[in-house]
Design an enzyme around this catalytic site. Structure first.
Site, PDB file in Angstrom:
ATOM      1  N   GLU A   1       0.814  -1.212   0.000  1.00  0.00           N
ATOM      2  CA  GLU A   1       0.000   0.000   0.000  1.00  0.00           C
ATOM      3  C   GLU A   1       0.851   1.267   0.000  1.00  0.00           C
ATOM      4  O   GLU A   1       0.509   2.261  -0.635  1.00  0.00           O
ATOM      5  CB  GLU A   1      -0.927   0.003   1.218  1.00  0.00           C
ATOM      6  CG  GLU A   1      -2.089  -0.969   1.138  1.00  0.00           C
ATOM      7  CD  GLU A   1      -3.146  -0.512   0.148  1.00  0.00           C
ATOM      8  OE1 GLU A   1      -4.133   0.098   0.554  1.00  0.00           O
ATOM      9  OE2 GLU A   1      -2.962  -0.772  -1.062  1.00  0.00           O
TER      10      GLU A   1
ATOM     11  N   THR B   1      -5.883   7.598  -5.733  1.00  0.00           N
ATOM     12  CA  THR B   1      -5.757   7.853  -4.298  1.00  0.00           C
ATOM     13  C   THR B   1      -4.747   8.955  -4.000  1.00  0.00           C
ATOM     14  O   THR B   1      -4.985   9.816  -3.148  1.00  0.00           O
ATOM     15  CB  THR B   1      -5.355   6.560  -3.570  1.00  0.00           C
ATOM     16  OG1 THR B   1      -6.343   5.562  -3.825  1.00  0.00           O
ATOM     17  CG2 THR B   1      -5.269   6.787  -2.066  1.00  0.00           C
TER      18      THR B   1
END
Length: 378
Positions: A192, A246
């Site tokens: 991530e 994101t």
């Protein structure tokens, strides 16, 4: 076929620690300053420090699944998330004699991931798999991985986390599951951090299932929140044809917030946690809809989002917000039938106010998390 040795990727490089500090100013003493672009690094896996020997594989191949997730849940930016049943990513992992021992290759990517790299260094599944291999000191066998993307990229449904979770669990299962779920979350966080930042509100619920509160990142402390099984909870997920990366959506966040907004969001996050534990959908929906820090900055970047939220509430949803970084909107209700009606109104609002086509689905809470689907013994 790209292959990469586990030792080639440094998975323990220290990163800057996220800090939240009150700052004094001649003009105001009520600001809270934080930097959304810095990351905290949790403590290393306990297994890697205590393992006596490399584990031997129990299976020649495994197939795993990891669910989609809804991160933030309104006021819980970077520390609250939950897993959603029925949609997610699959990973097939096998021992491959054509891959050098201690290395992993990505042989195939299907579904919504056609744009993704097959180089494990640049693929969420590959990075997470390498992290687990390093934790386990795998040197005796080579592995090959194929990824089936069931989640669209940049959707706000934890697409990267689902790939990482499925891969991390696959490697762990192949070798007899010696790692804890917390260790697997740390492995997923390595992935991530390369994509969107060091935050666990997608990867933790994708691996563990249910609602998860991240109490601390250093050391990593995860708190499962049990929603009563006898209570109905349905998520209405409406995904418009619009990509919201994101990193771009995190860049839109403020670097300072007022003390009043800090207090408000803290109280709403507390109310949301209490509502989850009590199975109080009305309270849950009210808190879900009440973010005053993140949603106000992100909603204007998603065409029609404000109108979609209003349409959901008018149609009977208990609450509505942006799922993760967006663009998916998530509403909550207590029946699938109501969810379908709410979803239709939200789709209409996306088209009318944002000129965006959208798809809707009604899903329940995934209480299990990433799991083994099938395996072939050696």
């Amino acid at each position: 076929m790209a292959a990469i040795c586990c030792s080639q990727l440094n998975l323990t490089t220290a990163a800057a620690t996220t800090t939240t500090t009150f700052v004094s100013s001649p003009k105001s003493h009520t600001n809270l300053r934080f930097n959304p672009s810095t990351f905290a690094l949790p403590s290393s896996s306990s297994y890697s420090k205590s393992a006596a020997a490399e584990p031997q594989p129990l299976f020649s191949s495994v197939r795993t699944f990891a669910p989609a997730t809804v991160a933030n849940l309104g006021p819980g930016f970077d520390f609250l998330g939950c897993a959603v049943d029925g949609i997610g990513d699959y990973v097939n992992l096998q021992i491959d004699p054509n891959v050098h021992p201690g290395e992993i290759s990505i042989s195939h990517i299907s579904g919504a991931g056609s744009k993704l790299s097959k180089n494990p260094l640049w693929n969420c599944a590959g990075i997470a798999a390498i992290a687990v291999m390093k934790m386990l000191s795998i040197r005796s066998v080579g592995l090959s991985l194929s990824l089936e993307k069931g989640l669209p990229l940049g959707s706000g449904l934890g697409s990267s986390a689902a790939s990482a979770a499925a891969a991390a669990v696959a490697v762990n299962e192949l070798f007899g599951s010696p790692l804890s779920k917390s260790d697997l979350v740390i492995a997923g966080l390595e992935s991530e951090s390369k994509v969107s930042g060091y935050h666990a509100d997608n990867i933790a619920p994708s691996i563990m299932g249910g609602f998860i509160l991240i109490r601390s990142y250093d050391p990593l402390e995860l708190m499962p929140l049990k929603f009563p099984s006898e209570n109905n909870l349905f998520f209405v997920l409406v995904n418009p044809e619009f990509e919201a990366p994101t990193k771009k959506m995190r860049a839109a966040l403020p670097t300072e917030i007022t003390m009043s907004h800090h207090v408000w969001n803290s109280s709403q996050a507390g109310a949301l946690v209490a509502s989850v534990l009590q199975g109080d959908l009305i309270g849950f929906g009210k808190a879900l809809s009440s973010d005053k820090i993140v949603e106000p900055r992100r909603a204007p970047l998603i065409p029609g989002m404000d109108a979609v939220k209003k349409a959901a509430i008018v149609a009977g949803a208990f609450g509505c917000t942006i799922s993760g970084a967006g663009p998916t909107a998530v509403a909550v209700t207590d029946s699938e039938e109501k969810g379908r009606v709410i979803g239709e109104r939200m789709v209409e609002a996306f088209m009318k106010e944002g000129n965006l086509k959208a798809l809707t689905m009604v899903k329940q809470l995934d209480r299990v998390g990433a799991r083994l689907v099938s395996s072939v013994p050696i």
